[in-house]
Scaffold this motif. Structure first.
Motif, PDB file in Angstrom:
ATOM      1  N   UNK A  29      16.375 -18.076 -22.103  1.00 42.79           N
ATOM      2  CA  UNK A  29      16.613 -19.499 -21.883  1.00 42.79           C
ATOM      3  C   UNK A  29      15.754 -19.975 -20.718  1.00 42.79           C
ATOM      4  N   UNK A  30      15.034 -21.054 -20.931  1.00 41.10           N
ATOM      5  CA  UNK A  30      14.274 -21.666 -19.846  1.00 41.10           C
ATOM      6  C   UNK A  30      14.556 -23.160 -19.852  1.00 41.10           C
ATOM      7  N   UNK A  62      15.912 -20.110 -16.061  1.00 43.85           N
ATOM      8  CA  UNK A  62      16.834 -21.232 -16.207  1.00 43.85           C
ATOM      9  C   UNK A  62      16.910 -22.007 -14.893  1.00 43.85           C
ATOM     10  N   UNK A  63      16.688 -23.300 -14.953  1.00 44.00           N
ATOM     11  CA  UNK A  63      16.752 -24.141 -13.766  1.00 44.00           C
ATOM     12  C   UNK A  63      18.182 -24.536 -13.424  1.00 44.00           C
ATOM     13  N   UNK A  64      19.014 -24.713 -14.454  1.00 46.00           N
ATOM     14  CA  UNK A  64      20.406 -25.109 -14.250  1.00 46.00           C
ATOM     15  C   UNK A  64      21.239 -24.569 -15.393  1.00 46.00           C
ATOM     16  N   UNK A  65      22.370 -23.959 -15.067  1.00 42.93           N
ATOM     17  CA  UNK A  65      23.310 -23.471 -16.071  1.00 42.93           C
ATOM     18  C   UNK A  65      24.682 -24.044 -15.799  1.00 42.93           C
ATOM     19  N   UNK A  66      25.174 -24.884 -16.703  1.00 42.08           N
ATOM     20  CA  UNK A  66      26.455 -25.556 -16.523  1.00 42.08           C
ATOM     21  C   UNK A  66      27.635 -24.760 -17.056  1.00 42.08           C
ATOM     22  N   UNK A  67      28.782 -25.416 -17.014  1.00 39.79           N
ATOM     23  CA  UNK A  67      30.032 -24.770 -17.431  1.00 39.79           C
ATOM     24  C   UNK A  67      30.010 -24.362 -18.896  1.00 39.79           C
ATOM     25  N   UNK A  68      29.345 -25.134 -19.732  1.00 37.82           N
ATOM     26  CA  UNK A  68      29.289 -24.781 -21.154  1.00 37.82           C
ATOM     27  C   UNK A  68      28.596 -23.442 -21.361  1.00 37.82           C
ATOM     28  N   UNK A  69      27.564 -23.185 -20.591  1.00 42.28           N
ATOM     29  CA  UNK A  69      26.875 -21.893 -20.684  1.00 42.28           C
ATOM     30  C   UNK A  69      27.799 -20.760 -20.257  1.00 42.28           C
ATOM     31  N   UNK A  70      28.571 -20.970 -19.201  1.00 41.90           N
ATOM     32  CA  UNK A  70      29.543 -19.947 -18.779  1.00 41.90           C
ATOM     33  C   UNK A  70      30.486 -19.632 -19.933  1.00 41.90           C
ATOM     34  N   UNK A  71      30.978 -20.665 -20.604  1.00 44.12           N
ATOM     35  CA  UNK A  71      31.865 -20.459 -21.740  1.00 44.12           C
ATOM     36  C   UNK A  71      31.207 -19.695 -22.877  1.00 44.12           C
ATOM     37  N   UNK A  72      29.947 -20.016 -23.164  1.00 45.43           N
ATOM     38  CA  UNK A  72      29.228 -19.311 -24.226  1.00 45.43           C
ATOM     39  C   UNK A  72      29.028 -17.835 -23.872  1.00 45.43           C
TER      40      UNK A  72
END
Length: 121
Positions: A29-30, A62-72
């Protein structure tokens, strides 16, 4: 699933790869993984789940990883072994630490080293 890359319209590029020995799917992921591209990103995680092998997720670009990514990531871990490639960005690392989920993932400095991590459920 062969090697391929898809640039989503919203600043996230997802690259799929496969390793034969040891068998693993590799997602790279980038860009930015946030709520607005979570549905498309979830589709990429689902495609890797169909392979039934360990999953290596390269987050070093990855420049930014939000909460949705944590869930995935957490959901993927319930299906198969998952190893992350870092360094992880401050936003994602902070979210993983805040939830205690950081302890659930091995983080390797390269894809090659991630593939050498013993598969753990």
């Amino acid at each position: 699933m062969g090697d391929c890359a898809e640039r989503l319209d919203d600043g996230l590029t997802v690259r799929h790869g496969r390793n034969d020995i040891p068998p693993a799917c590799i997602l790279t992921l980038t860009g930015t993984a946030e709520a607005w591209n979570a549905e498309a990103l979830a589709g990429h995680f689902e495609r890797t789940a169909a392979e039934g092998t360990a999953l290596v997720v390269d987050l070093s670009g990855l420049l930014f990883g939000g909460w949705d990514l944590v869930g995935l990531l957490l959901h993927a871990r319930t299906q198969r072994p998952v190893v992350l490639v870092g360094p992880l960005g401050a936003h994602l690392a902070g979210r993983l630490a805040l939830t205690g989920a950081g302890a659930l993932f091995a983080v390797a400095p390269s894809i090659a080293e991630a593939l050498a991590v013993p598969a753990a459920p």
